[in-house]
Write a protein that holds these residues in place. Structure first.
Motif, PDB file in Angstrom:
ATOM      1  N   THR A 191       9.272  10.712 -11.446  1.00  0.00           N
ATOM      2  CA  THR A 191      10.337   9.707 -11.498  1.00  0.00           C
ATOM      3  C   THR A 191       9.823   8.359 -10.991  1.00  0.00           C
ATOM      4  N   ASP A 192       8.510   8.154 -11.067  1.00  0.00           N
ATOM      5  CA  ASP A 192       7.891   6.911 -10.634  1.00  0.00           C
ATOM      6  C   ASP A 192       7.280   6.201 -11.835  1.00  0.00           C
ATOM      7  N   GLN A 193       6.637   5.072 -11.578  1.00  0.00           N
ATOM      8  CA  GLN A 193       5.916   4.341 -12.620  1.00  0.00           C
ATOM      9  C   GLN A 193       4.422   4.405 -12.282  1.00  0.00           C
ATOM     10  N   LYS A 194       3.623   4.856 -13.259  1.00  0.00           N
ATOM     11  CA  LYS A 194       2.207   5.069 -13.002  1.00  0.00           C
ATOM     12  C   LYS A 194       1.367   4.514 -14.138  1.00  0.00           C
ATOM     13  N   PHE A 195       0.263   3.860 -13.762  1.00  0.00           N
ATOM     14  CA  PHE A 195      -0.678   3.325 -14.743  1.00  0.00           C
ATOM     15  C   PHE A 195      -2.083   3.807 -14.389  1.00  0.00           C
ATOM     16  N   THR A 196      -2.806   4.317 -15.390  1.00  0.00           N
ATOM     17  CA  THR A 196      -4.152   4.852 -15.173  1.00  0.00           C
ATOM     18  C   THR A 196      -5.097   4.288 -16.225  1.00  0.00           C
ATOM     19  N   LEU A 197      -6.252   3.808 -15.785  1.00  0.00           N
ATOM     20  CA  LEU A 197      -7.266   3.264 -16.692  1.00  0.00           C
ATOM     21  C   LEU A 197      -8.597   3.920 -16.386  1.00  0.00           C
ATOM     22  N   THR A 198      -9.228   4.472 -17.425  1.00  0.00           N
ATOM     23  CA  THR A 198     -10.527   5.136 -17.282  1.00  0.00           C
ATOM     24  C   THR A 198     -11.555   4.427 -18.148  1.00  0.00           C
ATOM     25  N   THR A 199     -12.686   4.082 -17.553  1.00  0.00           N
ATOM     26  CA  THR A 199     -13.785   3.467 -18.295  1.00  0.00           C
ATOM     27  C   THR A 199     -15.040   4.304 -18.095  1.00  0.00           C
ATOM     28  N   THR A 200     -15.884   4.353 -19.112  1.00  0.00           N
ATOM     29  CA  THR A 200     -17.121   5.133 -19.051  1.00  0.00           C
ATOM     30  C   THR A 200     -18.292   4.273 -19.502  1.00  0.00           C
ATOM     31  N   THR A 237       0.491   3.612  -8.656  1.00  0.00           N
ATOM     32  CA  THR A 237       1.801   4.260  -8.743  1.00  0.00           C
ATOM     33  C   THR A 237       2.811   3.471  -7.927  1.00  0.00           C
ATOM     34  N   LYS A 238       3.952   3.180  -8.535  1.00  0.00           N
ATOM     35  CA  LYS A 238       5.033   2.467  -7.855  1.00  0.00           C
ATOM     36  C   LYS A 238       6.148   3.461  -7.543  1.00  0.00           C
ATOM     37  N   LYS A 239       6.408   3.664  -6.249  1.00  0.00           N
ATOM     38  CA  LYS A 239       7.462   4.556  -5.797  1.00  0.00           C
ATOM     39  C   LYS A 239       8.493   3.735  -5.029  1.00  0.00           C
ATOM     40  N   GLY A 240       9.585   3.441  -5.695  1.00  0.00           N
ATOM     41  CA  GLY A 240      10.582   2.590  -5.063  1.00  0.00           C
ATOM     42  C   GLY A 240      10.016   1.207  -4.831  1.00  0.00           C
ATOM     43  N   GLU A 241      10.004   0.775  -3.580  1.00  0.00           N
ATOM     44  CA  GLU A 241       9.451  -0.534  -3.230  1.00  0.00           C
ATOM     45  C   GLU A 241       7.993  -0.464  -2.812  1.00  0.00           C
ATOM     46  N   LEU A 242       7.438   0.739  -2.800  1.00  0.00           N
ATOM     47  CA  LEU A 242       6.059   0.920  -2.357  1.00  0.00           C
ATOM     48  C   LEU A 242       5.121   1.042  -3.544  1.00  0.00           C
ATOM     49  N   PHE A 243       3.853   0.623  -3.351  1.00  0.00           N
ATOM     50  CA  PHE A 243       2.836   0.716  -4.389  1.00  0.00           C
ATOM     51  C   PHE A 243       1.598   1.393  -3.810  1.00  0.00           C
ATOM     52  N   PHE A 244       1.112   2.409  -4.521  1.00  0.00           N
ATOM     53  CA  PHE A 244      -0.059   3.162  -4.080  1.00  0.00           C
ATOM     54  C   PHE A 244      -1.147   3.055  -5.145  1.00  0.00           C
ATOM     55  N   LYS A 291      -7.097  10.482 -26.246  1.00  0.00           N
ATOM     56  CA  LYS A 291      -7.126  10.605 -24.789  1.00  0.00           C
ATOM     57  C   LYS A 291      -6.345   9.500 -24.070  1.00  0.00           C
ATOM     58  N   SER A 292      -5.555   8.732 -24.794  1.00  0.00           N
ATOM     59  CA  SER A 292      -4.680   7.727 -24.193  1.00  0.00           C
ATOM     60  C   SER A 292      -3.240   8.159 -24.407  1.00  0.00           C
ATOM     61  N   LEU A 293      -2.482   8.294 -23.311  1.00  0.00           N
ATOM     62  CA  LEU A 293      -1.163   8.915 -23.360  1.00  0.00           C
ATOM     63  C   LEU A 293      -0.090   7.976 -22.819  1.00  0.00           C
ATOM     64  N   PHE A 294       1.077   8.038 -23.465  1.00  0.00           N
ATOM     65  CA  PHE A 294       2.263   7.361 -22.970  1.00  0.00           C
ATOM     66  C   PHE A 294       3.319   8.426 -22.705  1.00  0.00           C
ATOM     67  N   THR A 295       3.852   8.443 -21.482  1.00  0.00           N
ATOM     68  CA  THR A 295       4.759   9.510 -21.073  1.00  0.00           C
ATOM     69  C   THR A 295       6.041   8.934 -20.496  1.00  0.00           C
ATOM     70  N   ILE A 296       7.166   9.481 -20.952  1.00  0.00           N
ATOM     71  CA  ILE A 296       8.478   9.162 -20.394  1.00  0.00           C
ATOM     72  C   ILE A 296       9.080  10.453 -19.863  1.00  0.00           C
ATOM     73  N   SER A 297       9.559  10.417 -18.631  1.00  0.00           N
ATOM     74  CA  SER A 297      10.172  11.599 -18.030  1.00  0.00           C
ATOM     75  C   SER A 297      11.471  11.207 -17.349  1.00  0.00           C
ATOM     76  N   ALA A 329       4.707   6.600 -17.464  1.00  0.00           N
ATOM     77  CA  ALA A 329       3.284   6.716 -17.159  1.00  0.00           C
ATOM     78  C   ALA A 329       2.476   6.292 -18.375  1.00  0.00           C
ATOM     79  N   LEU A 330       1.460   5.503 -18.162  1.00  0.00           N
ATOM     80  CA  LEU A 330       0.570   5.060 -19.204  1.00  0.00           C
ATOM     81  C   LEU A 330      -0.860   5.331 -18.783  1.00  0.00           C
ATOM     82  N   ALA A 331      -1.593   6.117 -19.574  1.00  0.00           N
ATOM     83  CA  ALA A 331      -2.987   6.448 -19.287  1.00  0.00           C
ATOM     84  C   ALA A 331      -3.858   5.944 -20.416  1.00  0.00           C
TER      85      ALA A 331
END
Length: 314
Positions: A85-94, A106-113, A286-292, A309-311
């Motif tokens: 139930t949060d907002q998450k962004f992931t970027l992978t480079t090789t 990841t954004k959880k409420g007012e906090l960002f991790f 290998k790039s995913l967009f997810t809504i939950s 979530a966006l990967a």
């Protein structure tokens, strides 16, 4: 699942899964014939092209019993993975040199991790370094320092007591893992699985050399064939042989279905009225967009929770 004072209460899980086949092209006859499996244990259908390519879970005569950590993993993924139930962004480079860098926020409420994971591969040695807000995790894996063995060394900074070394042995009819902490009075862990890729029985035990007590004693059973995998786990049965006072039992049920080869939906509901759903689309390899989302069906006046979530993996 039986639980002790520090584990989850007893659970009976009912899972229904239909063909996923995400990211794979299948024939019309296969995609139009969804299969359904129901049980009071953890059960799910693995009759998909994606699952058949995984030597750890297929049941076509190849692969072995696997390690203890693999018992029930696919069912847990079906019931819990990607539900948020949060907002998450992931970027992978090789890079061509074998270096992969994954950054996640990841954004959880007012906090960002945020965390950054770097993986370096050199021949049979893989080094994973993960940085979080306050810790640095490092894992070094050596594949086959001796035949059919894998060695893993891990530690966490600034925790000086976190060092651990682990050895894994995989055989057609056995999977063994043993680890020991790198301290003066370490915790020793042993897990073993005997059987085949169809039927396997395993145990997971930890012993604290300082207190001279067993701190973990788990047992797991798994059954696999081309249509389903079922597993049952007993948590700490060695320590609690009598009646166990526990929290109210929660029994989740889940289902999963492939809308098309690139889009998957799944949903779950438990006996206390919490219902959740996930839709995930692979818009490029290998790039995913997810809504939950999650809603309390017994308190419809409450606003539903939504996660995004966006990967990205170029």
């Amino acid at each position: 699942m039986l639980a002790g004072t520090s584990a989850l209460p007893e659970r009976s899980v009912s899972v229904t899964q239909r063909e996923r086949g995400r990211g794979r092209r299948r024939s019309q006859s296969e995609s139009s014939t969804p299969q359904e499996i129901r049980s009071t244990t953890r059960v799910y259908n693995i009759k998909t092209s994606e699952d058949r390519d995984d030597p750890k879970i297929i049941a076509d005569g190849q692969g072995g019993s696997g390690l203890y950590t693999e018992i029930g993993k696919k069912a847990r993924d079906l019931l819990y993975k990607d539900y948020q139930t949060d907002q998450k962004f992931t970027l992978t480079t090789t890079s061509p040199t074998g270096v992969a860098i994954t950054s996640a926020g990841t954004k959880k409420g007012e906090l960002f991790f945020a965390d950054v994971n770097t993986q370096l591969k050199n021949k049979n040695v893989t080094t994973d370094i993960k940085w979080t807000d306050s810790n640095l995790f490092t894992t070094i894996t050596v594949d086959e320092p001796a035949p059919v063995l894998k060695a893993i060394f891990s530690f966490r900074v600034p925790d000086q007591m976190s060092g651990k070394i682990e050895l894994q042995y995989l055989h057609e009819y056995a999977g063994i893992s043993s680890s020991i902490g790198l301290t003066a009075n370490p915790v020793v862990n042993f897990s073993g699985v005997l059987g085949t890729n169809v039927l396997a029985l395993g145990t997971d035990i930890s012993f604290d050399t300082k207190t001279r007590n067993f701190t973990k004693c788990n047992t797991g059973l798994s059954f696999s064939n081309v249509d389903l995998i079922a597993s049952l786990a007993l948590v700490d049965p060695c320590f609690h042989m009598g009646p166990i006072a526990s929290q109210p039992m929660r029994t989740p049920s889940g289902t999963q279905h492939a809308i098309d080869p690139l889009t998957m939906v799944k949903a779950r509901v438990n006996n206390v009225g919490m219902a959740s759903a996930v839709i995930q689309h692979e818009w490029r390899p290998k790039s995913l967009f997810t809504i939950s989302g999650e809603v309390d069906t017994k308190s419809i006046d409450k606003s539903p929770k939504v996660g995004l979530a966006l990967a990205l993996k170029p």
